[in-house]
Motif scaffolding. Structure first.
Motif, PDB file in Angstrom:
ATOM      1  N   TYR A   1      54.045   8.562 -14.575  1.00  0.00           N
ATOM      2  CA  TYR A   1      56.041   9.451 -13.933  1.00  0.00           C
ATOM      3  C   TYR A   1      55.947   8.718 -13.070  1.00  0.00           C
ATOM      4  N   LEU A   2      57.390   9.115 -12.915  1.00  0.00           N
ATOM      5  CA  LEU A   2      58.626   8.429 -12.670  1.00  0.00           C
ATOM      6  C   LEU A   2      58.855   9.909 -11.807  1.00  0.00           C
ATOM      7  N   ILE A   3      59.281  10.411 -10.317  1.00  0.00           N
ATOM      8  CA  ILE A   3      59.693  11.492  -9.803  1.00  0.00           C
ATOM      9  C   ILE A   3      60.895  10.911  -9.071  1.00  0.00           C
ATOM     10  N   HIS A   4      61.589  11.646  -8.223  1.00  0.00           N
ATOM     11  CA  HIS A   4      62.779  10.855  -7.788  1.00  0.00           C
ATOM     12  C   HIS A   4      63.008  12.471  -6.506  1.00  0.00           C
ATOM     13  N   HIS A   5      63.281  11.735  -5.306  1.00  0.00           N
ATOM     14  CA  HIS A   5      63.059  13.262  -4.513  1.00  0.00           C
ATOM     15  C   HIS A   5      64.387  13.254  -3.468  1.00  0.00           C
TER      16      HIS A   5
ATOM     17  N   VAL B   1      63.479  17.492  -6.073  1.00  0.00           N
ATOM     18  CA  VAL B   1      62.983  16.990  -6.807  1.00  0.00           C
ATOM     19  C   VAL B   1      62.851  16.939  -8.449  1.00  0.00           C
ATOM     20  N   ALA B   2      63.080  15.734  -9.034  1.00  0.00           N
ATOM     21  CA  ALA B   2      63.259  15.509 -10.392  1.00  0.00           C
ATOM     22  C   ALA B   2      62.268  14.894 -11.345  1.00  0.00           C
TER      23      ALA B   2
ATOM     24  N   LEU C   1      53.227  22.261 -10.312  1.00  0.00           N
ATOM     25  CA  LEU C   1      53.589  22.480  -9.416  1.00  0.00           C
ATOM     26  C   LEU C   1      55.439  21.509  -9.880  1.00  0.00           C
ATOM     27  N   TYR C   2      55.432  20.968 -10.964  1.00  0.00           N
ATOM     28  CA  TYR C   2      56.689  20.437 -11.343  1.00  0.00           C
ATOM     29  C   TYR C   2      57.293  22.095 -12.214  1.00  0.00           C
TER      30      TYR C   2
ATOM     31  N   VAL D   1      65.751  29.687  -4.198  1.00  0.00           N
ATOM     32  CA  VAL D   1      64.979  30.114  -2.874  1.00  0.00           C
ATOM     33  C   VAL D   1      63.719  29.185  -2.567  1.00  0.00           C
ATOM     34  N   LYS D   2      63.614  29.478  -3.811  1.00  0.00           N
ATOM     35  CA  LYS D   2      61.810  29.280  -3.444  1.00  0.00           C
ATOM     36  C   LYS D   2      61.870  27.281  -4.162  1.00  0.00           C
ATOM     37  N   ARG D   3      62.796  26.672  -4.447  1.00  0.00           N
ATOM     38  CA  ARG D   3      62.205  25.566  -5.066  1.00  0.00           C
ATOM     39  C   ARG D   3      61.893  24.589  -4.145  1.00  0.00           C
ATOM     40  N   THR D   4      62.199  24.578  -2.469  1.00  0.00           N
ATOM     41  CA  THR D   4      62.660  24.029  -1.612  1.00  0.00           C
ATOM     42  C   THR D   4      61.004  23.766  -0.849  1.00  0.00           C
ATOM     43  N   GLU D   5      60.742  24.772  -0.894  1.00  0.00           N
ATOM     44  CA  GLU D   5      58.946  24.883  -0.476  1.00  0.00           C
ATOM     45  C   GLU D   5      58.113  24.415  -1.927  1.00  0.00           C
TER      46      GLU D   5
END
Length: 232
Positions: free
Chosen positions: A83-87, A93-94, A149-150, A159-163
């Motif tokens: 997995y490669l994840i960017h924040h 996150v992506a 989670l992703y 509005v819910k994505r930050t959490e």
């Protein structure tokens, strides 16, 4: 028992012990190597401001500028789940790899090079300076909590994505701590300060192949690496 036969029995026992002692470590080493999971990966940067840009490997604390381009390559030696994840600084996150979670059950096989982004395109750093953090995770099992989670993150209202992004990063940090606690090689922790700006996709970009700078990663159960880029 005749003395001659007793001596012969003792000699055979000693020989067996010697043979067993000499073979077991080799067998154990071979078995351990057989269980090892392996993949190659490359993370390259292409300078955007010079007349003759040169691809260079991205170090864990690299300094790059707006306009520079980034590209990743993953190649499996033995099947594992990478997995490669960017924040970014906006709390987004992506998941850059796999391209899609369904890929694990379809187009995912050893010996094939997977480029991120696909084809000849590169990611390009935009004008929002800051820090970019990339989480590289690999496991012998799928990281189902991360996937869950992703999937929930991308399907939720903004509005819910930050959490959800906070929860996902916390899960990544937890996995990273497990890796460190297992006594594997040290990892570079991302800063807890507000960081991370975005990048944009640069289509039709340079087709320079980064595979030549790939390095081999071998591990047993879990591998973690964090790359923090100072985007100036």
């Amino acid at each position: 028992m005749p003395i001659a036969r007793l001596l012969q029995s003792i000699a055979l026992s000693l020989l067996l012990l010697l043979v067993t002692g000499s073979i077991c470590p080799i067998s154990q080493a071979a078995e351990a190597e057989k269980r090892e999971l392996k993949f190659r990966w490359a993370f390259g940067a292409l300078g955007g401001s010079t007349n003759a840009p040169r691809v260079e490997p991205v170090a864990r604390n690299a300094v790059l500028k707006s306009g520079d381009k980034l590209k990743v390559m993953v190649e499996l030696h033995r099947k594992c789940f990478v997995y490669l994840i960017h924040h970014n600084a906006q709390g987004e996150v992506a998941m850059l790899f796999p391209y899609d979670i369904k890929q694990f059950g379809t187009d995912y096989q050893p010996g094939r090079r997977y480029y991120i982004p696909k084809g000849e395109a590169w990611f390009q750093l935009d004008n929002k300076i800051g820090k970019e953090t990339f989480y590289l995770m690999a496991s012998d099992q799928r990281l189902l909590d991360i996937e869950y989670l992703y999937n929930k993150y991308v399907s939720s209202e903004p509005v819910k994505r930050t959490e959800l992004a906070v929860q996902m990063v916390a899960e990544l940090d937890s996995l990273r701590e497990q890796y460190r606690a297992a006594g594997e090689q040290s990892d570079v922790l991302a800063s807890n300060e507000a960081t991370l700006r975005g990048f944009e996709r640069a289509t039709g970009a340079d087709p320079t192949d980064i595979a030549g700078m790939a390095r081999d990663i071998a591990f047993n159960n879990l591998y973690s690496e964090t790359i923090v880029i100072d985007h100036r």
